[in-house]
Write a protein that holds these residues in place. Structure first.
Motif, mmCIF file in Angstrom:
data_model
loop_
_atom_site.group_PDB
_atom_site.id
_atom_site.type_symbol
_atom_site.label_atom_id
_atom_site.label_comp_id
_atom_site.label_asym_id
_atom_site.label_seq_id
_atom_site.Cartn_x
_atom_site.Cartn_y
_atom_site.Cartn_z
ATOM 1 N N VAL A 1 0.845 -1.192 0.000
ATOM 2 C CA VAL A 1 0.000 0.000 0.000
ATOM 3 C C VAL A 1 0.882 1.244 0.000
ATOM 4 C CG1 VAL A 1 -1.839 1.258 1.180
ATOM 5 C CG2 VAL A 1 -1.781 -1.256 1.258
ATOM 6 N N SER A 2 0.793 2.029 -1.055
ATOM 7 C CA SER A 2 1.620 3.222 -1.182
ATOM 8 C C SER A 2 0.745 4.464 -1.313
ATOM 9 C CB SER A 2 2.579 3.067 -2.363
ATOM 10 O OG SER A 2 3.541 4.106 -2.369
ATOM 11 N N THR A 3 1.340 5.533 -1.766
ATOM 12 C CA THR A 3 0.707 6.852 -1.721
ATOM 13 C C THR A 3 0.897 7.599 -3.035
ATOM 14 O OG1 THR A 3 0.857 9.044 -0.663
ATOM 15 C CG2 THR A 3 2.837 7.717 -0.660
ATOM 16 N N ASP A 4 0.013 8.547 -3.304
ATOM 17 C CA ASP A 4 0.180 9.396 -4.480
ATOM 18 C C ASP A 4 1.345 10.366 -4.334
ATOM 19 O OD1 ASP A 4 -0.970 11.060 -2.571
ATOM 20 O OD2 ASP A 4 -2.675 11.662 -3.802
ATOM 21 N N GLU A 5 1.851 10.542 -3.121
ATOM 22 C CA GLU A 5 2.923 11.511 -2.904
ATOM 23 C C GLU A 5 4.240 11.110 -3.557
ATOM 24 O OE1 GLU A 5 3.207 13.502 0.880
ATOM 25 O OE2 GLU A 5 1.273 12.717 1.503
ATOM 26 N N VAL A 6 4.382 9.827 -3.918
ATOM 27 C CA VAL A 6 5.611 9.405 -4.593
ATOM 28 C C VAL A 6 5.741 10.077 -5.962
ATOM 29 C CG1 VAL A 6 5.672 7.194 -3.399
ATOM 30 C CG2 VAL A 6 4.535 7.347 -5.620
ATOM 31 N N TYR A 7 4.628 10.515 -6.533
ATOM 32 C CA TYR A 7 4.652 11.112 -7.869
ATOM 33 C C TYR A 7 5.090 12.577 -7.865
ATOM 34 C CZ TYR A 7 1.739 7.055 -9.181
ATOM 35 O OH TYR A 7 1.236 5.797 -9.411
ATOM 36 N N GLY A 8 5.177 13.184 -6.689
ATOM 37 C CA GLY A 8 5.598 14.578 -6.626
ATOM 38 C C GLY A 8 4.427 15.524 -6.550
ATOM 39 N N THR A 9 4.517 16.617 -7.270
ATOM 40 C CA THR A 9 3.494 17.656 -7.182
ATOM 41 C C THR A 9 2.988 18.021 -8.570
ATOM 42 O OG1 THR A 9 2.997 19.848 -6.246
ATOM 43 C CG2 THR A 9 5.152 19.571 -7.294
ATOM 44 N N LEU A 10 1.791 18.607 -8.612
ATOM 45 C CA LEU A 10 1.157 19.014 -9.863
ATOM 46 C C LEU A 10 0.832 20.503 -9.818
ATOM 47 C CD1 LEU A 10 -1.488 16.141 -10.171
ATOM 48 C CD2 LEU A 10 0.574 16.385 -11.577
ATOM 49 N N SER A 11 0.824 21.125 -10.992
ATOM 50 C CA SER A 11 0.282 22.480 -11.083
ATOM 51 C C SER A 11 -1.235 22.381 -11.181
ATOM 52 C CB SER A 11 0.840 23.191 -12.323
ATOM 53 O OG SER A 11 0.236 22.672 -13.500
ATOM 54 N N ALA A 12 -1.878 23.525 -11.160
ATOM 55 C CA ALA A 12 -3.338 23.545 -11.201
ATOM 56 C C ALA A 12 -3.881 22.962 -12.494
ATOM 57 C CB ALA A 12 -3.839 24.976 -11.019
ATOM 58 N N THR A 13 -3.083 23.002 -13.568
ATOM 59 C CA THR A 13 -3.581 22.554 -14.869
ATOM 60 C C THR A 13 -2.999 21.221 -15.326
ATOM 61 O OG1 THR A 13 -1.858 23.849 -15.973
ATOM 62 C CG2 THR A 13 -4.002 24.921 -15.627
ATOM 63 N N ASP A 14 -2.094 20.646 -14.554
ATOM 64 C CA ASP A 14 -1.500 19.362 -14.939
ATOM 65 C C ASP A 14 -2.533 18.242 -14.879
ATOM 66 O OD1 ASP A 14 1.080 20.257 -15.407
ATOM 67 O OD2 ASP A 14 1.719 19.938 -13.327
ATOM 68 N N PRO A 15 -2.417 17.251 -15.770
ATOM 69 C CA PRO A 15 -3.297 16.085 -15.647
ATOM 70 C C PRO A 15 -2.975 15.296 -14.392
ATOM 71 C CG PRO A 15 -1.598 15.700 -17.311
ATOM 72 C CD PRO A 15 -1.494 17.150 -16.918
ATOM 73 N N ALA A 16 -3.942 14.548 -13.903
ATOM 74 C CA ALA A 16 -3.768 13.778 -12.665
ATOM 75 C C ALA A 16 -2.737 12.671 -12.852
ATOM 76 C CB ALA A 16 -5.116 13.186 -12.252
ATOM 77 N N PHE A 17 -2.203 12.203 -11.720
ATOM 78 C CA PHE A 17 -1.213 11.145 -11.741
ATOM 79 C C PHE A 17 -1.817 9.852 -12.295
ATOM 80 C CE2 PHE A 17 0.107 13.366 -7.636
ATOM 81 C CZ PHE A 17 1.141 14.077 -8.211
#
Length: 361
Positions: A138-154
């Motif tokens: 079980v992991s987390t979305d935080e491994v992907y880093g950060t997004l700007s307001a307009t970036d597509p989702a992870f």
């Protein structure tokens, strides 16, 4: 696998305990063994409702104790590991990263090592086939880093770019799990989830902290401008997603589990204030139960909002694209944020005997 014997690491924590309660209710034929070190966020009270269930067993121990893990896998004939155990609070990882490296990286390595030995190596040494098994991480979305307001989702193909000691340690554990599959043939799956909320959430986290502070008429701290955006997942929807991965997910695959509920932190806090104002205005008994809650009694919980210095390296936005999990496994969250947050507020208002003792821990 028809009947499963699960070893649930971190099963006395917030997400782990909710998963255990869900699994035993939905899969009464299965046995669940919980291994938990009962650090500050682990709480046996989370599991009190299943203590007398003959299909439930609790073991107080550390995932870094490989010998203990091996003995549980063998003695209880465990064929499924669901690995929740982790240090997960970002602020704590900034001020004290050592525990995150030890638990999240070395602890995961300990489990993988034990699983490989018991499920693969020992049967092979006796001329037998590997034991049918699953190691779910079980992991987390935080491994992907950060997004700007307009970036597509992870998505599951997003490159890892962790920005805190916490997320870096989880990223390392994800890679170890992948490596044990590709190198040794361990049958693994991994899920990356968005921010969970719901019952039994330790009160240092945003949503329970806001509820508790309103009830004690304390400031509601908001980092920076409060516009950090998170995707929020009701914890039982997370358990449903993991159940789907275990039952129908493909070996070696990663699955994103999200709530499809992006909210800015400040908007979440304002929503909780509104719900709390409504609860107090419609239920006179709450004023007697929580006599310190002066602001919410007057219908003005929002007056407690206080902006504080932003956290170092604070990621601006997380968002999960769970299309793969939906298309391949049929995953869909049951709760919207509106229904889930109302359930959560009501749970905390009712269960102050659970969370009040934790405020001083």
């Amino acid at each position: 696998m028809n009947n499963k014997t699960l070893l649930v690491t971190g099963g006395a924590g917030f997400i782990g305990a909710n998963f255990v309660l869900y699994w035993l209710e939905k899969n009464p034929q299965d046995k669940v063994v919980v291994l938990d070190a009962l650090t500050y966020a682990g709480n046996r009270e989370n599991l009190v409702s299943v203590e007398d269930n003959p299909k439930f067993k609790f073991v107080h121990g550390d995932i870094c104790d490989t010998d203990l893990v091996e003995s549980l896998l063998q003695g209880d004939e465990v064929n499924t590991i669901v690995h929740f155990a982790a240090e997960s609070h970002v602020d704590r990882s900034i001020t004290g990263p050592d525990a995150f490296i030890e638990t999240n990286i070395l602890g995961t390595y300990s489990l993988l090592k034990a699983a490989k030995k018991v499920w693969l190596d020992e049967p092979a040494s006796q001329g037998n086939k590997p034991i049918e098994h699953r190691f779910h991480h079980v992991s987390t979305d935080e491994v992907y880093g950060t997004l700007s307001a307009t970036d597509p989702a992870f998505t599951e193909d997003t490159a890892y770019a962790p920005n805190s000691p916490y997320s870096a340690s989880k990223a390392a554990s994800d890679h170890l799990v992948r490596a044990y599959h590709h190198t040794y043939g361990l049958e693994v799956t991994t899920s990356n989830c968005s921010n969970n909320y719901g019952p039994y959430h330790f009160p240092e986290k945003l949503i329970p902290l806001i509820i508790a502070n309103i009830l004690h008429d304390k400031p509601l701290p908001i980092y920076g401008d409060g516009q950090q955006i998170r995707d929020w997942l009701y914890v039982e929807d997370h358990a449903r997603g993991i159940e789907l991965v275990l039952n129908t997910g493909s070996i070696g695959e990663n699955y994103n589990i999200g709530g499809h509920n992006e909210w800015a932190n400040i908007d979440i806090v304002k929503e909780i204030c509104s719900i709390m104002n409504s609860r107090f205005s419609s239920n006179d008994a709450l004023a007697n139960k929580y006599p310190d809650a002066k602001s919410v009694m007057s219908g003005n919980a929002e007056s407690l909002i206080t902006y504080v210095t932003d956290r170092a390296g604070h990621d601006r936005r997380y968002a999960i694209d769970a299309t793969k999990t939906k298309n391949e496994l049929g995953y869909k969250p049951v709760e919207s944020f509106e229904t889930g947050i109302n359930k959560t507020v009501d749970w905390y208002l009712t269960n102050d005997n659970w969370w009040k003792p934790l405020l001083s821990s």
